[in-house]
Design an enzyme around this catalytic site. Sequence first.
Site, PDB file in Angstrom:
ATOM      1  CG  ASP A  56      58.486 -21.849  -7.240  1.00  0.00           C
ATOM      2  OD1 ASP A  56      57.590 -21.052  -7.574  1.00  0.00           O
ATOM      3  OD2 ASP A  56      58.272 -22.841  -6.517  1.00  0.00           O
ATOM      4  NE  ARG A  79      49.326 -39.282 -22.545  1.00  0.00           N
ATOM      5  CZ  ARG A  79      49.866 -39.855 -23.645  1.00  0.00           C
ATOM      6  NH1 ARG A  79      50.919 -39.314 -24.213  1.00  0.00           N
ATOM      7  NH2 ARG A  79      49.348 -40.948 -24.153  1.00  0.00           N
ATOM      8  CE1 TYR A  90      54.551 -25.825  -0.515  1.00  0.00           C
ATOM      9  CE2 TYR A  90      55.203 -26.960  -2.520  1.00  0.00           C
ATOM     10  CZ  TYR A  90      54.296 -26.757  -1.503  1.00  0.00           C
ATOM     11  OH  TYR A  90      53.143 -27.492  -1.466  1.00  0.00           O
ATOM     12  CE  LYS A 100      49.629 -22.380  -3.733  1.00  0.00           C
ATOM     13  NZ  LYS A 100      50.479 -23.357  -4.275  1.00  0.00           N
TER      14      LYS A 100
HETATM   15  C1  LIG Z   1      56.427 -21.668  -3.926  1.00  0.00           C
HETATM   16  C2  LIG Z   1      55.626 -22.871  -4.342  1.00  0.00           C
HETATM   17  N1  LIG Z   1      56.088 -23.649  -5.341  1.00  0.00           N
HETATM   18  C3  LIG Z   1      55.397 -24.746  -5.745  1.00  0.00           C
HETATM   19  C4  LIG Z   1      54.212 -25.104  -5.161  1.00  0.00           C
HETATM   20  C5  LIG Z   1      53.492 -26.364  -5.614  1.00  0.00           C
HETATM   21  O1  LIG Z   1      52.398 -26.053  -6.416  1.00  0.00           O
HETATM   22  P1  LIG Z   1      51.058 -26.941  -6.506  1.00  0.00           P
HETATM   23  O2  LIG Z   1      50.444 -26.942  -5.153  1.00  0.00           O
HETATM   24  O3  LIG Z   1      50.254 -26.241  -7.568  1.00  0.00           O
HETATM   25  O4  LIG Z   1      51.479 -28.319  -6.920  1.00  0.00           O
HETATM   26  C6  LIG Z   1      53.691 -24.318  -4.121  1.00  0.00           C
HETATM   27  C7  LIG Z   1      52.415 -24.696  -3.469  1.00  0.00           C
HETATM   28  O5  LIG Z   1      52.103 -24.242  -2.386  1.00  0.00           O
HETATM   29  C8  LIG Z   1      54.418 -23.171  -3.714  1.00  0.00           C
HETATM   30  O6  LIG Z   1      53.976 -22.387  -2.710  1.00  0.00           O
END
Ligand SMILES: Cc1ncc(COP(=O)(O)O)c(C=O)c1O
Length: 358
Positions: free
Chosen positions: A149, A25, A77, A174
């Site tokens: 992000d 961990r 998001y 992604k």
């Molecule tokens: C711009 C963005 N930030 C954060 C996330 C969250 O990531 P995760 O699905 O890996 O938890 C996503 C997921 O679609 C996203 O598109």
Amino acid sequence: MPPVYLTSTYVQSTPGGHKGYEYSRTHNPTRTALEKSLASIEDGTTGLCFGSGMAAIDAVLKLLEPGDEVISTNDLYGGSYRLFTKVFAHYGIRFHFVDMQNPEAVAEKINNKTKLIWVETPTNPMLNIVDIQAIHKLTEEKEILLAVDNTFASPYLQQPLTLGADIVMHSATKYLGGHSDVVLGALVVRDEQLADRLAFIQNASGAVCGPMDAYLVLRGIKTLHVRMQRHCENGKDVATFLANHPNVKKVYWPGFEDHPNHNIAKTQMKDFGGMLSFVPVDDSLQAATKIVENLKVFTLAESLGGVESLAGHPASMTHASIPKEEREKSGVVDGLIRLSVGIEDIDDLITDLQQAIG
Ligand SMILES: Cc1ncc(COP(=O)(O)O)c(C=O)c1O
């Protein structure tokens, strides 16, 4: 190849006598390899990996205390919006959502309780661009963390730490993973104290990724630059095709010269990426549903950034957790379709869109 350490605990020669690894961990060698790789490609010093992008965001929010305030973008998001408003708001943290394309709107909300500015650029799904350097100027000499992000751009297109951000976050699920076969999140920072605080939270809360997942993202990173080049080429061709289609009302893609933030995108990004959204002339829910159902090469699915092209309907899928009134204000109307343009043959993609849109 980096070995996959399917190891939870490590031999000690004497109590406390270990070779840097005690318990997975806290640290795992495969995860360490990925954390170092991410720090390197984001031009940071410390990378920290988590079980998902949301777990990475959750760790950043845990830096805050009740009474602290956060400013973020109004077309965030949906999952981030949900975490902010449905989880952390209950712990006494206050969130403001503003149109971040206008740094003035951010400046207006800054007060002595502001501790974090959470930027997403390009935004999901409207492909708005936030000027990272302009927001950084607002936080300079104040105790406000600037987090970006960077999921939509990937470090190949944009490196927020070089533009003044303190924290860069990724849903490595992604573009970094790139093959729709892993869920993983990451943070990269430069400041040592901040790195220590986040590493403490990573270990204390324990939302870490497993070694096999770390390995998959490491493998994805090896081809990131090649995939991104093709995503960008295909994205441009699909955006141009849609913009010239008589049955398409509006295309959102930062590469268009008339995109409101095209010039900022041009300076802070290397290219314009493979994500775009569009609204058909018939912008009803039924028409959009029919188009996404008709697609054959594009797969109707959540997520983005994989080698295969995906189509999504934000209002009912990724952004369903944002109230209709809120989402429509930022352009997420019922007719909006989001495309994650993959790396397939461009003729196959255009032919598919042509037959689906009619
Ligand atoms: C711009 C963005 N930030 C954060 C996330 C969250 O990531 P995760 O699905 O890996 O938890 C996503 C997921 O679609 C996203 O598109």
